[in-house]
Design a protein around this motif. Structure first.
Motif, mmCIF file in Angstrom:
data_model
loop_
_atom_site.group_PDB
_atom_site.id
_atom_site.type_symbol
_atom_site.label_atom_id
_atom_site.label_comp_id
_atom_site.label_asym_id
_atom_site.label_seq_id
_atom_site.Cartn_x
_atom_site.Cartn_y
_atom_site.Cartn_z
ATOM 1 N N VAL A 263 0.768 -1.227 0.130
ATOM 2 C CA VAL A 263 -0.139 -0.007 -0.055
ATOM 3 C C VAL A 263 0.790 1.284 0.061
ATOM 4 O O VAL A 263 0.463 2.187 -0.703
ATOM 5 N N LYS A 264 1.807 1.403 0.772
ATOM 6 C CA LYS A 264 2.932 2.523 0.866
ATOM 7 C C LYS A 264 3.373 2.862 -0.418
ATOM 8 O O LYS A 264 3.358 4.086 -0.779
ATOM 9 N N GLU A 265 3.820 1.774 -1.040
ATOM 10 C CA GLU A 265 4.491 2.022 -2.514
ATOM 11 C C GLU A 265 3.531 2.443 -3.332
ATOM 12 O O GLU A 265 3.570 3.344 -4.277
ATOM 13 N N TYR A 266 2.053 1.741 -3.436
ATOM 14 C CA TYR A 266 1.071 2.380 -4.302
ATOM 15 C C TYR A 266 0.938 3.762 -3.969
ATOM 16 O O TYR A 266 0.536 4.651 -4.932
ATOM 17 N N GLN A 267 0.790 3.936 -2.870
ATOM 18 C CA GLN A 267 0.495 5.526 -2.382
ATOM 19 C C GLN A 267 1.218 6.552 -2.808
ATOM 20 O O GLN A 267 1.100 7.820 -3.497
ATOM 21 N N ALA A 268 2.671 6.308 -2.553
ATOM 22 C CA ALA A 268 3.890 7.049 -3.170
ATOM 23 C C ALA A 268 3.630 7.140 -4.962
ATOM 24 O O ALA A 268 3.923 8.274 -5.230
ATOM 25 N N ILE A 269 3.289 5.846 -5.393
ATOM 26 C CA ILE A 269 3.091 6.278 -6.790
ATOM 27 C C ILE A 269 1.920 7.080 -7.185
ATOM 28 O O ILE A 269 2.105 7.792 -8.259
ATOM 29 N N ILE A 270 0.641 7.001 -6.619
ATOM 30 C CA ILE A 270 -0.269 7.938 -6.891
ATOM 31 C C ILE A 270 0.345 9.343 -6.835
ATOM 32 O O ILE A 270 -0.116 10.057 -7.629
ATOM 33 N N LYS A 271 0.936 9.425 -5.449
ATOM 34 C CA LYS A 271 1.428 11.073 -5.454
ATOM 35 C C LYS A 271 2.140 11.589 -6.533
ATOM 36 O O LYS A 271 2.085 12.642 -7.029
ATOM 37 N N ASN B 216 -0.423 17.005 -12.821
ATOM 38 C CA ASN B 216 -0.658 18.742 -12.746
ATOM 39 C C ASN B 216 0.498 19.565 -13.328
ATOM 40 O O ASN B 216 -0.026 20.676 -13.807
ATOM 41 N N ASN B 217 1.567 18.888 -13.740
ATOM 42 C CA ASN B 217 2.364 19.619 -14.674
ATOM 43 C C ASN B 217 2.362 19.738 -15.934
ATOM 44 O O ASN B 217 3.196 20.079 -16.786
ATOM 45 N N ASN B 218 1.292 18.739 -16.272
ATOM 46 C CA ASN B 218 1.195 18.259 -17.642
ATOM 47 C C ASN B 218 -0.079 18.928 -18.458
ATOM 48 O O ASN B 218 -1.129 18.260 -17.985
ATOM 49 N N PRO C 127 -10.653 17.788 -4.168
ATOM 50 C CA PRO C 127 -9.439 18.043 -3.510
ATOM 51 C C PRO C 127 -8.594 16.765 -3.476
ATOM 52 O O PRO C 127 -8.888 15.881 -3.865
ATOM 53 N N THR C 128 -7.146 17.170 -3.126
ATOM 54 C CA THR C 128 -6.360 16.144 -3.118
ATOM 55 C C THR C 128 -6.572 15.082 -2.333
ATOM 56 O O THR C 128 -6.058 13.924 -2.772
ATOM 57 N N SER C 129 -6.898 14.859 -1.123
ATOM 58 C CA SER C 129 -7.345 13.925 -0.343
ATOM 59 C C SER C 129 -8.418 12.760 -1.133
ATOM 60 O O SER C 129 -8.042 11.595 -1.029
ATOM 61 N N LYS C 130 -9.061 13.213 -1.678
ATOM 62 C CA LYS C 130 -10.175 12.489 -2.413
ATOM 63 C C LYS C 130 -9.412 11.680 -3.779
ATOM 64 O O LYS C 130 -9.749 10.594 -4.115
#
Length: 364
Positions: A101-109, A116-118, A156-159
């Protein structure tokens, strides 16, 4: 570069965009002359469309939604998790998910940061999607589309992070489906279809028993095949009974499924996939989500050949984000005759519209 159907490419045509497998290894590099055996291999692998080098469009380049390193990282992580879960006994599966899960969450971010930059519209039509890795590429593609829709809806970012995680793991239940059913080249029997349908419930059970996974992420897996009119599965939910996040993932899931090659059919083009979504708008899919999806995706990808209603024909060179059905087109033919190339912006020529796409290719 020009986007063409693989089956129409002549031998010795040069590849315009490298093709990778799910581990990020290059299958065929950009600039390689495609021999007959290579072309057959690509077709056998299920790669419906490719970018090729073309003198009239050699200055056209595709802007990827996310960088190749991030794409490779995401694909490697998805593949590793699915394979571990598939091979481990039931009591170990939640533990594997906990670690992932932590790896997945990092990838999502990271994905959200790059999106956002594209400023470009989403276009991933030509990405490699070989038979054995469809589930991994599909999971990533659905994540990209779902996040693009969420951003278009100004969530929002959290969602967005929750939606992204739900999209990335929406098909996790398919690890329990026998490969011969998942990849069956013909029509499924009723019994086989019932087995396929269980992946929603099995994915839900796996995710809800993983303590680090938010419950709404579990519901993305559980409900992404539900439909507004109650015709979906596994519970036949209707309307507001289906969570908004699952409604977003459902639209992304269907679009990527129909625009990706499967063993039983060729891929649709994006405008055809979008027409399918609109046909189900407010019956299967929420209209505002379909509309947000349309505003997020390149209907006519850069490099595709289009015909216009005034008899002209050319190649899409650029998107207009606010009017994605009205791209910039490099005109190459008028009434069937070659002309000196010039460009028109359909956002400024409102009487001119795209009437057809042509992905066949013949070298001049």
């Amino acid at each position: 570069m020009r986007l063409v159907k693989t089956s129409s490419v002549e031998a010795n045509t040069k590849l315009g965009k490298a093709i990778y497998n799910e581990n990020g290894r290059i299958l065929i590099n950009k600039g390689v002359a495609l021999e007959g055996r290579m072309l057959k291999r690509l077709i056998d692998l299920g790669i419906t469309y490719i970018y090729i080098e073309d003198k009239q469009t050699d200055d056209i380049f595709l802007k990827e939604p996310i960088s190749d390193p991030l794409k490779r990282e995401a694909m490697t992580t998805i593949a590793a998790t699915f394979k571990k879960i598939h091979s481990e006994p039931l009591e170990s599966k939640s533990f594997i998910m906990e670690k992932s899960v932590k790896e997945y969450q990092a990838i999502i971010k990271h994905i959200m940061s790059e999106l956002n930059n594209n400023p470009e519209l989403m276009s991933i039509l030509s990405d490699v999607c070989v038979h054995d890795t469809y589930i991994f590429t599909h999971s990533l593609n659905v994540t990209l589309y779902s996040l693009a829709v969420g951003m278009e809806l100004k969530l929002p970012t959290s969602k967005l992070e929750t939606i992204g995680l739900g999209a990335l793991m929406h098909d996790i239940g398919k690890v329990s489906v026998p490969k011969e059913i998942l990849m069956k080249p013909g029509r499924l029997t009723d019994d086989e279809y019932e087995i396929i349908k269980k992946h929603s419930s099995e994915g839900f059970e796996l995710l809800r028993n993983t303590h680090t996974v938010p419950l709404l992420v579990s519901h993305c897996a559980f409900q992404h095949h539900e439909r507004l009119d109650g015709s979906g599965y596994p519970r036949g939910l209707r309307g507001d009974e289906i969570h908004e996040y699952a409604k977003i993932v459902a639209v992304a899931d269907v679009f990527d499924a129909v625009t990706s090659h499967r063993v039983y059919r060729d891929a649709m083009l994006p405008h055809e996939g979008l027409e399918m979504l609109y046909a189900g708008s407010d019956r299967h899919f929420q209209a505002k989500i379909v509309k947000a999806f349309q505003h997020s995706v390149a209907i006519y990808p850069v490099g595709i050949t289009v015909s216009l209603n005034d008899g002209r024909k050319g190649v899409v060179v650029k998107q207009n984000k606010s009017l994605n059905d009205r791209p910039v087109v490099r005109i190459l033919e008028e009434e069937g005759y070659p002309v000196a190339p010039y460009e028109i912006n359909l956002a400024e020529k409102l009487s001119v519209v795209v009437t057809d796409c042509d992905t066949t290719y013949k070298r001049r």
